[in-house]
Design a protein around this motif. Structure first.
Motif, mmCIF file in Angstrom:
data_model
loop_
_atom_site.group_PDB
_atom_site.id
_atom_site.type_symbol
_atom_site.label_atom_id
_atom_site.label_comp_id
_atom_site.label_asym_id
_atom_site.label_seq_id
_atom_site.Cartn_x
_atom_site.Cartn_y
_atom_site.Cartn_z
ATOM 1 N N ALA A 140 -10.273 12.789 0.406
ATOM 2 C CA ALA A 140 -10.074 12.168 -0.910
ATOM 3 C C ALA A 140 -8.730 11.447 -0.978
ATOM 4 C CB ALA A 140 -10.176 13.225 -2.010
ATOM 5 N N VAL A 141 -7.698 12.056 -0.390
ATOM 6 C CA VAL A 141 -6.366 11.448 -0.401
ATOM 7 C C VAL A 141 -6.369 10.140 0.397
ATOM 8 C CG1 VAL A 141 -3.990 11.700 0.446
ATOM 9 C CG2 VAL A 141 -5.065 13.567 -0.816
ATOM 10 N N VAL A 142 -6.973 10.193 1.588
ATOM 11 C CA VAL A 142 -7.000 8.994 2.438
ATOM 12 C C VAL A 142 -7.772 7.869 1.741
ATOM 13 C CG1 VAL A 142 -7.853 8.044 4.626
ATOM 14 C CG2 VAL A 142 -6.712 10.265 4.586
ATOM 15 N N ARG A 176 0.822 -1.206 0.000
ATOM 16 C CA ARG A 176 0.000 0.000 0.000
ATOM 17 C C ARG A 176 0.854 1.252 0.000
ATOM 18 N NH1 ARG A 176 -5.075 -0.711 4.030
ATOM 19 N NH2 ARG A 176 -5.801 -2.711 3.264
ATOM 20 N N GLY A 177 1.947 1.230 0.752
ATOM 21 C CA GLY A 177 2.839 2.381 0.763
ATOM 22 C C GLY A 177 3.544 2.499 -0.573
ATOM 23 N N LEU A 200 -6.472 4.027 0.463
ATOM 24 C CA LEU A 200 -6.954 2.834 1.150
ATOM 25 C C LEU A 200 -7.725 1.861 0.274
ATOM 26 C CD1 LEU A 200 -8.088 4.215 4.593
ATOM 27 C CD2 LEU A 200 -5.998 3.014 3.995
ATOM 28 N N ILE A 201 -8.259 2.342 -0.833
ATOM 29 C CA ILE A 201 -9.166 1.493 -1.589
ATOM 30 C C ILE A 201 -8.462 0.226 -2.082
ATOM 31 C CG2 ILE A 201 -8.860 2.519 -3.900
ATOM 32 C CD1 ILE A 201 -12.206 1.792 -2.280
ATOM 33 N N GLN A 202 -9.164 -0.902 -1.949
ATOM 34 C CA GLN A 202 -8.572 -2.198 -2.272
ATOM 35 C C GLN A 202 -9.164 -2.759 -3.547
ATOM 36 O OE1 GLN A 202 -6.176 -3.725 -0.416
ATOM 37 N NE2 GLN A 202 -6.910 -4.092 1.640
ATOM 38 N N GLU A 203 -8.311 -3.285 -4.401
ATOM 39 C CA GLU A 203 -8.788 -4.027 -5.559
ATOM 40 C C GLU A 203 -9.453 -5.298 -5.058
ATOM 41 O OE1 GLU A 203 -8.837 -4.343 -9.077
ATOM 42 O OE2 GLU A 203 -8.803 -2.168 -8.893
ATOM 43 N N THR A 204 -10.559 -5.661 -5.622
ATOM 44 C CA THR A 204 -11.179 -6.901 -5.183
ATOM 45 C C THR A 204 -11.860 -7.581 -6.361
ATOM 46 O OG1 THR A 204 -12.682 -7.885 -3.582
ATOM 47 C CG2 THR A 204 -13.290 -5.731 -4.459
ATOM 48 N N THR A 252 0.917 5.415 -7.572
ATOM 49 C CA THR A 252 -0.074 4.927 -8.538
ATOM 50 C C THR A 252 -1.494 5.262 -8.088
ATOM 51 O OG1 THR A 252 1.388 3.031 -8.524
ATOM 52 C CG2 THR A 252 -0.553 2.889 -9.934
ATOM 53 N N ARG A 253 -1.718 5.099 -6.778
ATOM 54 C CA ARG A 253 -3.063 5.320 -6.261
ATOM 55 C C ARG A 253 -3.454 6.786 -6.306
ATOM 56 N NH1 ARG A 253 -5.295 1.581 -3.009
ATOM 57 N NH2 ARG A 253 -4.377 -0.462 -3.212
ATOM 58 N N LEU A 254 -2.473 7.657 -6.153
ATOM 59 C CA LEU A 254 -2.793 9.076 -6.069
ATOM 60 C C LEU A 254 -2.800 9.788 -7.417
ATOM 61 C CD1 LEU A 254 -0.962 10.143 -2.802
ATOM 62 C CD2 LEU A 254 -3.404 9.794 -3.162
#
Lengths: 121, 267
Positions: free
Chosen positions: B63-65, B25-26, B69-73, B31-33
């Protein structure tokens, strides 16, 4: 080693599918249309077949109908792989004896998920 | 991303969600942002982080948090778990209840877990009535879940083709879940770290791969609340490698637990 026959008239699709499947320890053979695929199956029946729909000579659906009538033709797990996404058409492929169905375009995750769904990996 | 920026983001996520960002996640923060950076008109992720540091309002911080945190599922993630739910858990609960079963998908992300449960109930030999509650920290995820729309790629992960034909219909470039399944699910934004009360206990709670990231003290608190939210003898499903605390006993496949039925003190 498990064997998979990849049937598609596109060289690019065959190449991509081969690379993904070899990553899962499949021994991959290729055919460019249904007629060639049928000849391959008569020589040695694979465990899995990744099958395109629209191809010259003999299309995927016709191949599948004929395959299922061959001696040992019920054995391979057949995963259709086509850009055809209309539910009626997908249902038609399943009625003809396909075990799973991949809608193109695909990526390695989809191939893995569908092969797992069909109990192949 | 600079180590300083990553440290700042981790502290922000931890303060607002109780989650410790580790490993993947870190690593994938950049990529996430980047989609968020584009939406916000920032030149880069670094630029976005700079804005957050200087003048981050509540909306932007949130929005940043959420993006971090969002997980691919996927649908029916962990086939063994869903097989156990279909063969053992849901039928035994249904046999012991008159009305619909109350089920909670806690940390539901884009809703695949909630809809997988709805499909199980609809496909059961004797249709099982479920009231499914789906909660997540991310309103963007909830919005998508509620829409019931999934991409070509999403519907091909974990969902058998016959399930797709039975429960979805094409909608432009995507697929939409059938209205009767959509009606089984209620969506609500909830941070598991905050106090929450439930009006009526649940029969089954799924909270998979959510609490593992929490600090032990916070995790214990969340477990305590989940336990209170469950009916005695109710089922708790965690991630395959997660363990439930003392109030639960392991039951069946990895990650599946039952809340202990309180024992009457022996004389």
């Amino acid at each position: 080693m498990k064997t998979c026959l990849v049937v598609d008239d596109s060289r690019v699709v065959r190449k991509v599918a081969r690379r993904i499947l070899e990553g899962h320890d499949f021994e991959v053979t290729e055919a460019v249309d249904g007629a060639e695929a049928l000849a391959t199956c008569r020589a040695a029946m694979p465990e899995a077949i990744l099958l395109d729909w629209n191809m010259p000579m003999m299309d995927g659906l016709e191949f599948l109908r004929r395959l299922r009538k061959e001696p040992r033709g019920q054995e391979p797990t057949v995963i259709f792989c086509s850009a055809e996404t209309h539910p009626d058409r997908i249902a038609e492929a399943l009625d003809c004896g396909a075990d799973e169905y991949i809608m193109k375009p695909f990526d390695s995750e989809i191939i893995e998920a569908k092969f797992a769904e069909a109990g192949l990996i | 991303m600079s180590p300083g920026d990553l440290e700042f983001l981790c502290a922000l996520v931890r303060a607002r969600s109780g989650l410790v960002l580790t490993g993947e996640r870190g690593f994938f923060a950049e990529t996430r942002l980047s989609p968020l950076a584009r939406r916000e008109g920032a030149a880069s992720v670094a630029d976005l982080v700079q804005r957050v540091k200087i003048a981050g309002d509540d909306r932007l911080l949130r929005a940043v948090v959420e993006a971090m945190l969002i997980q691919e599922t996927s649908f029916f993630r962990d086939r063994e778990v869903f097989a156990t739910l279909a063969e053992t858990v849901l039928p035994s609960l249904a046999a012991a209840h008159d009305g619909p079963l109350r089920v909670w998908s806690a940390g539901c992300a884009f809703g695949q877990e909630a809809y997988s449960l709805a499909m199980l109930a609809a496909d059961a030999p004797q249709r099982i009535a479920l009231d499914i509650f789906a909660s997540d920290l991310s309103s963007a995820a909830l919005e998508k879940g509620e829409s019931g729309l999934y991409t070509h790629f999403e519907v091909q992960r974990g969902l058998p083709i016959r399930g797709l034909l039975r429960h979805f219909e094409p909608a432009d470039d995507a697929w939409r879940i059938a209205p009767d399944l959509r009606q089984m699910v209620r969506w609500r934004r909830l941070n598991l770290v905050d106090e929450f009360k439930v009006s009526k206990p649940f029969d089954l709670i799924l909270c998979r791969n959510v609490v593992d990231g929490f600090y032990p003290a916070i995790r214990a608190k969340v477990f305590e609340r989940l336990e209170h939210a469950l009916a005695p003898g109710g089922w708790l499903v965690l991630g395959a490698r997660e363990t439930a605390p003392d109030g639960f006993v392991a039951a069946g496949a990895a990650g599946i637990f039952r809340r202990r039925i309180a024992l009457v003190a022996a004389a």
